[in-house]
Design a protein around this motif. Structure first.
Motif, PDB file in Angstrom:
ATOM      1  N   ASN A   1      44.513  -9.053 -19.288  1.00  0.00           N
ATOM      2  CA  ASN A   1      43.552 -10.012 -18.719  1.00  0.00           C
ATOM      3  C   ASN A   1      44.154 -10.612 -17.459  1.00  0.00           C
ATOM      4  N   ALA A   2      43.278 -10.987 -16.543  1.00  0.00           N
ATOM      5  CA  ALA A   2      43.811 -11.626 -15.333  1.00  0.00           C
ATOM      6  C   ALA A   2      42.912 -12.778 -14.916  1.00  0.00           C
ATOM      7  N   VAL A   3      43.528 -13.759 -14.303  1.00  0.00           N
ATOM      8  CA  VAL A   3      42.783 -14.876 -13.717  1.00  0.00           C
ATOM      9  C   VAL A   3      43.269 -15.050 -12.275  1.00  0.00           C
ATOM     10  N   PHE A   4      42.371 -15.493 -11.428  1.00  0.00           N
ATOM     11  CA  PHE A   4      42.734 -15.717 -10.022  1.00  0.00           C
ATOM     12  C   PHE A   4      43.086 -17.187  -9.823  1.00  0.00           C
ATOM     13  N   PRO A   5      44.294 -17.487  -9.368  1.00  0.00           N
ATOM     14  CA  PRO A   5      44.684 -18.892  -9.177  1.00  0.00           C
ATOM     15  C   PRO A   5      43.985 -19.477  -7.948  1.00  0.00           C
ATOM     16  N   LEU A   6      43.168 -20.481  -8.178  1.00  0.00           N
ATOM     17  CA  LEU A   6      42.351 -21.022  -7.083  1.00  0.00           C
ATOM     18  C   LEU A   6      43.191 -21.605  -5.961  1.00  0.00           C
ATOM     19  N   LYS A   7      44.407 -22.063  -6.289  1.00  0.00           N
ATOM     20  CA  LYS A   7      45.227 -22.676  -5.232  1.00  0.00           C
ATOM     21  C   LYS A   7      45.476 -21.708  -4.078  1.00  0.00           C
ATOM     22  N   VAL A   8      45.367 -20.417  -4.349  1.00  0.00           N
ATOM     23  CA  VAL A   8      45.701 -19.418  -3.326  1.00  0.00           C
ATOM     24  C   VAL A   8      44.621 -19.345  -2.242  1.00  0.00           C
TER      25      VAL A   8
ATOM     26  N   LYS B   1      39.474  -3.759  -3.903  1.00  0.00           N
ATOM     27  CA  LYS B   1      40.547  -2.760  -4.013  1.00  0.00           C
ATOM     28  C   LYS B   1      41.748  -3.326  -4.792  1.00  0.00           C
ATOM     29  N   GLN B   2      42.096  -4.588  -4.499  1.00  0.00           N
ATOM     30  CA  GLN B   2      43.266  -5.190  -5.143  1.00  0.00           C
ATOM     31  C   GLN B   2      43.002  -5.492  -6.613  1.00  0.00           C
ATOM     32  N   ILE B   3      41.777  -5.964  -6.911  1.00  0.00           N
ATOM     33  CA  ILE B   3      41.458  -6.261  -8.320  1.00  0.00           C
ATOM     34  C   ILE B   3      41.509  -4.955  -9.114  1.00  0.00           C
ATOM     35  N   ARG B   4      40.908  -3.921  -8.533  1.00  0.00           N
ATOM     36  CA  ARG B   4      40.891  -2.626  -9.224  1.00  0.00           C
ATOM     37  C   ARG B   4      42.319  -2.113  -9.425  1.00  0.00           C
ATOM     38  N   SER B   5      43.134  -2.270  -8.398  1.00  0.00           N
ATOM     39  CA  SER B   5      44.513  -1.782  -8.491  1.00  0.00           C
ATOM     40  C   SER B   5      45.274  -2.539  -9.604  1.00  0.00           C
ATOM     41  N   LEU B   6      45.070  -3.849  -9.674  1.00  0.00           N
ATOM     42  CA  LEU B   6      45.766  -4.648 -10.702  1.00  0.00           C
ATOM     43  C   LEU B   6      45.369  -4.178 -12.102  1.00  0.00           C
ATOM     44  N   TYR B   7      44.045  -4.108 -12.339  1.00  0.00           N
ATOM     45  CA  TYR B   7      43.579  -3.734 -13.680  1.00  0.00           C
ATOM     46  C   TYR B   7      43.941  -2.288 -14.001  1.00  0.00           C
ATOM     47  N   ASN B   8      43.724  -1.376 -13.039  1.00  0.00           N
ATOM     48  CA  ASN B   8      44.005   0.037 -13.330  1.00  0.00           C
ATOM     49  C   ASN B   8      45.473   0.252 -13.654  1.00  0.00           C
TER      50      ASN B   8
ATOM     51  N   GLU C   1      33.501  -9.453  -7.235  1.00  0.00           N
ATOM     52  CA  GLU C   1      34.193  -8.160  -7.397  1.00  0.00           C
ATOM     53  C   GLU C   1      34.895  -8.059  -8.747  1.00  0.00           C
ATOM     54  N   GLY C   2      35.157  -9.213  -9.374  1.00  0.00           N
ATOM     55  CA  GLY C   2      35.888  -9.184 -10.644  1.00  0.00           C
ATOM     56  C   GLY C   2      34.996  -9.160 -11.873  1.00  0.00           C
ATOM     57  N   LYS C   3      33.680  -9.238 -11.638  1.00  0.00           N
ATOM     58  CA  LYS C   3      32.736  -9.367 -12.770  1.00  0.00           C
ATOM     59  C   LYS C   3      32.917  -8.272 -13.823  1.00  0.00           C
ATOM     60  N   ASP C   4      33.010  -7.045 -13.372  1.00  0.00           N
ATOM     61  CA  ASP C   4      33.093  -5.915 -14.317  1.00  0.00           C
ATOM     62  C   ASP C   4      34.372  -5.943 -15.144  1.00  0.00           C
ATOM     63  N   TYR C   5      35.362  -6.678 -14.666  1.00  0.00           N
ATOM     64  CA  TYR C   5      36.651  -6.719 -15.385  1.00  0.00           C
ATOM     65  C   TYR C   5      36.802  -7.990 -16.216  1.00  0.00           C
ATOM     66  N   ASN C   6      35.791  -8.863 -16.193  1.00  0.00           N
ATOM     67  CA  ASN C   6      35.937 -10.203 -16.791  1.00  0.00           C
ATOM     68  C   ASN C   6      37.143 -10.936 -16.199  1.00  0.00           C
ATOM     69  N   TYR C   7      37.237 -10.840 -14.902  1.00  0.00           N
ATOM     70  CA  TYR C   7      38.327 -11.504 -14.173  1.00  0.00           C
ATOM     71  C   TYR C   7      38.029 -13.003 -14.144  1.00  0.00           C
ATOM     72  N   GLY C   8      39.004 -13.816 -14.537  1.00  0.00           N
ATOM     73  CA  GLY C   8      38.760 -15.263 -14.637  1.00  0.00           C
ATOM     74  C   GLY C   8      39.408 -16.054 -13.510  1.00  0.00           C
ATOM     75  N   LEU C   9      39.475 -17.365 -13.699  1.00  0.00           N
ATOM     76  CA  LEU C   9      40.042 -18.239 -12.673  1.00  0.00           C
ATOM     77  C   LEU C   9      41.098 -19.164 -13.281  1.00  0.00           C
ATOM     78  N   GLU C  10      42.083 -19.505 -12.470  1.00  0.00           N
ATOM     79  CA  GLU C  10      43.100 -20.471 -12.886  1.00  0.00           C
ATOM     80  C   GLU C  10      42.928 -21.724 -12.050  1.00  0.00           C
ATOM     81  N   ALA C  11      43.074 -22.903 -12.695  1.00  0.00           N
ATOM     82  CA  ALA C  11      42.936 -24.162 -11.967  1.00  0.00           C
ATOM     83  C   ALA C  11      44.215 -24.970 -12.107  1.00  0.00           C
ATOM     84  N   GLY C  12      44.560 -25.681 -11.029  1.00  0.00           N
ATOM     85  CA  GLY C  12      45.775 -26.491 -11.064  1.00  0.00           C
ATOM     86  C   GLY C  12      45.509 -27.955 -10.760  1.00  0.00           C
TER      87      GLY C  12
END
Ligand SMILES: Cc1ncc(COP(=O)(O)O)c(C=O)c1O
Length: 609
Positions: free
Chosen positions: A80-87, A57-64, A100-111
């Motif tokens: 474009n969005a990436v999910f910060p792994l630290k979270v 729901k949240q990924i969809r809300s962000l992209y939409n 859930e992010g596959k259809d949006y090409n949602y990526g990842l952030e690393a720290g």
């Protein structure tokens, strides 16, 4: 408070039906039913439930929201969005995010290096990886390896030395050079508890002078074509939209200036995280003053406006929102083990044949108290109590009389508070604080709600059941650690009222909501309490399934994990028991069986069977 602020924090994810809290999704399962099903397998202690549909729901809300804003503003860049792994780095959270992010090409952030390796193993090649934080040569080389393996990776530099290391690696290896980003140090500072990431004294980012220097260094090394992103992050849980807008103006202008300076491969602005979550249960103290719609529209509009004014191509927009994506997906559920002021129960009254006259008066007040006389009778009761205490000190009444007086007065106040709960006066509110009930929860605040312990971050709390009754008990929550900090104190500014439950007859389960961001890895094993048992709950039209069961670590396991040898401990205890005196051989064998069983269980209390 019957609704526990659901309309404020729950984003329509839950509903109350016949006094039971339910997920507001497909078959609307009740949290109590899920909890009881899990407990039926013998699990005790706190339980962490993950709901992947809430991540979706949240990924969809962000992209939409961003894509709508892009359409409405005729913006030329993409989102474009990436999910910060630290979270939240835990597998069942990350797997759900990636799935859930596959259809949006949602990526990842690393720290960090470990997060980077995780990002390399989980990010689909069509999605992006961004890398922030301080980096050494090894971490930078890992970034090159990721690029070589086909990842769309951007290494964001936090200082000029990192840039020099990138150039050195590029010049000494034939691995593919990743995209390069620059974290800019903005003049703008965020707001809220986590607003330490922006401003001139911020820990991260390059100053204007360093940015110009970086561009020159890249041009000299013929790597300017790799400069693809500028990045900023002014802090997490940004409560106010004004500083975000200010930061956007600053970063937008830096982007435009760099394009004009010849950085023509620069195409992306990464606005970091900071999108806030509503944690509050009380309308007067809401956690944020904007919606995702306002946030996305503001970002798109402002960037478009700046670029148009400077006649610069609209950048692609990247976000690294983490809290917004995963906070809501996890709920911590704990049983209440005990209530600590039940000693004032009416059934503990032991009245005499002949009581002191003031006690008789208290009995009358208690019987005849009603909505109209409540305040007056309560005042009389308080007055009588003072007199009875004096009589006790002077030796005119005995301890039983004093105990009867305490119970009766406590009861009268409780009744008055109940009858007047719709129109509380200052005096009643103060009494409520004094009379608060302590609810002992089978959990560790240090392990499961570390931000409450460290930052006094409020999380929504509510019972899973008994919700058709209005709660009246001003509640403080005690966890089971031996630490006085392990308490969520009753706060009159943001009061929590819970039910007066007879735990001998009824269960009482509390849910702590929006705990899916940061709490799990920050949680600590204080007193050696381990991570709660966790479960993923997938809900469909008819029912739900429980998967990814991961029970809280056993006593032996936790001792092993901090460097002891659990096996040796067991051998030593076994020997001491078998060598001991004064018990029979049978008792020794039985006790040994018990001991081995205890060591295989988790450390939470098992009093609620
Ligand atoms: C660089 C960076 N990006 C993204 C985030 C995620 O922020 P949030 O969880 O508030 O969205 C953080 C968190 O501090 C961060 O440091």
């Amino acid at each position: 408070m019957k609704e526990f602020g659901l309309s404020i924090w729950a984003n329509n994810n839950y509903l109350v039906e016949n006094g039971i809290l339910r997920l507001h999704y497909k078959s609307n399962p009740s949290l109590l039913d899920i909890t009881q099903n899990i407990r039926a397998t013998g699990v005790r202690g706190p339980i962490l439930l993950r709901f992947p549909h809430l991540i979706k729901k949240q990924i969809r809300s962000l992209y939409n929201n961003f894509n709508n804003a892009i359409r409405e503003n005729n913006y030329k860049g993409n989102f474009n969005a990436v999910f910060p792994l630290k979270v939240n780095q835990f597998p069942h959270a990350v797997n759900a995010v990636v799935h859930e992010g596959k259809d949006y090409n949602y990526g990842l952030e690393a720290g960090s290096k470990a997060e980077l390796v995780l990002a390399m193993s989980k990010t689909p090649h069509k999605a992006h990886i961004t890398v922030n934080g301080f980096k050494d040569k090894e971490m930078i080389t890992l970034g090159f390896i990721a690029a070589q393996c086909g990842h769309k990776i951007t290494l964001t530099i936090e200082g000029l030395n990192e840039l020099k290391t990138i150039i050195a690696v590029a010049q000494t290896s034939s691995l593919k050079v990743p995209r390069i980003g620059i974290r800019v140090r903005l003049h703008s500072v965020g707001s809220g508890t986590w607003a330490k990431s922006g401003g001139m004294d911020a820990k991260f980012g390059l100053t204007s002078t360093e940015i110009i220097e970086a561009v020159k260094i890249l041009q000299n090394a013929s790597l300017i074509k790799n400069l693809s992103m500028i990045h900023f992050h002014i802090g997490s849980q940004m409560e106010d939209i004004a500083p975000i807008k200010k930061a956007l103006r600053e970063a937008g202008n830096i982007y435009a200036e760099l394009r004009k300076m010849g950085a023509t491969s620069l195409e992306n602005i990464n606005i970091g995280g900071g999108l806030a979550v509503e944690y509050d249960q009380h309308s007067h103290s809401k956690s944020r003053n904007y919606s995702i719609k306002e946030f996305s529209s503001s970002v798109v509009f402002l960037l478009g406006e700046i670029m148009d004014a400077k006649n610069v191509k609209h950048p692609n927009i990247f976000t690294e929102s983490g809290r917004f994506i995963v906070a809501s997906h996890a709920v911590l559920i704990t049983p209440v083990l005990e209530l600590f002021s039940q000693d004032y129960k009416e059934n503990l009254l032991h009245l005499k044949e002949k009581n002191p006259p003031l006690i008789d008066e208290l009995i009358d007040l208690n019987k005849s108290l009603n909505d109209v006389n409540a305040i007056e009778y309560m005042h009389d009761a308080l007055d009588h109590m003072e007199s009875l205490f004096t009589l006790f000190d002077l030796g005119y009444i005995n301890l039983q009389d004093r105990s009867n007086a305490e119970i009766l007065v406590h009861n009268i106040i409780k009744k008055a508070l109940y009858l007047k709960s719709a129109t509380p006066t200052n005096e009643l509110e103060q009494l409520q604080v004094k009379l608060q009930e302590r609810y002992l929860i089978n959990a560790s605040i240090f392990q499961s709600l570390p931000d409450y312990w460290g930052l006094k971050q409020h999380f929504p709390i509510m019972p899973l059941h008994h919700l058709s009754k209005t709660p009246h008990r001003a509640a403080s929550l005690w966890d089971i650690t031996c630490d006085s900090d392990g308490e969520i104190r009753f706060n009159p500014e943001k009061p929590l009222y819970l039910h007066d439950v007879n735990l001998d007859k009824n269960d009482y389960f509390l849910g702590f909501f929006n705990v899916g961001a940061y709490q799990e890895t920050l949680g600590m094993n204080h007193n050696l309490f381990t991570k709660p048992s966790e479960y993923t709950i997938d809900i469909d039209e008819d029912s739900y399934t429980i998967s990814n069961k991961n029970e809280s670590k056993s006593l032996i396991h936790i001792l092993d994990s901090i460097g002891y040898n659990g096996k040796n401990i067991l051998i030593q205890l076994e020997k001491e028991l078998l060598d001991s005196n004064f018990i029979t051989e049978k008792e020794k064998t039985d006790t040994l069986i018990d001991l081995k069983l205890f060591l295989q269980q988790n450390g939470y209390l098992r009093t609620t069977d």
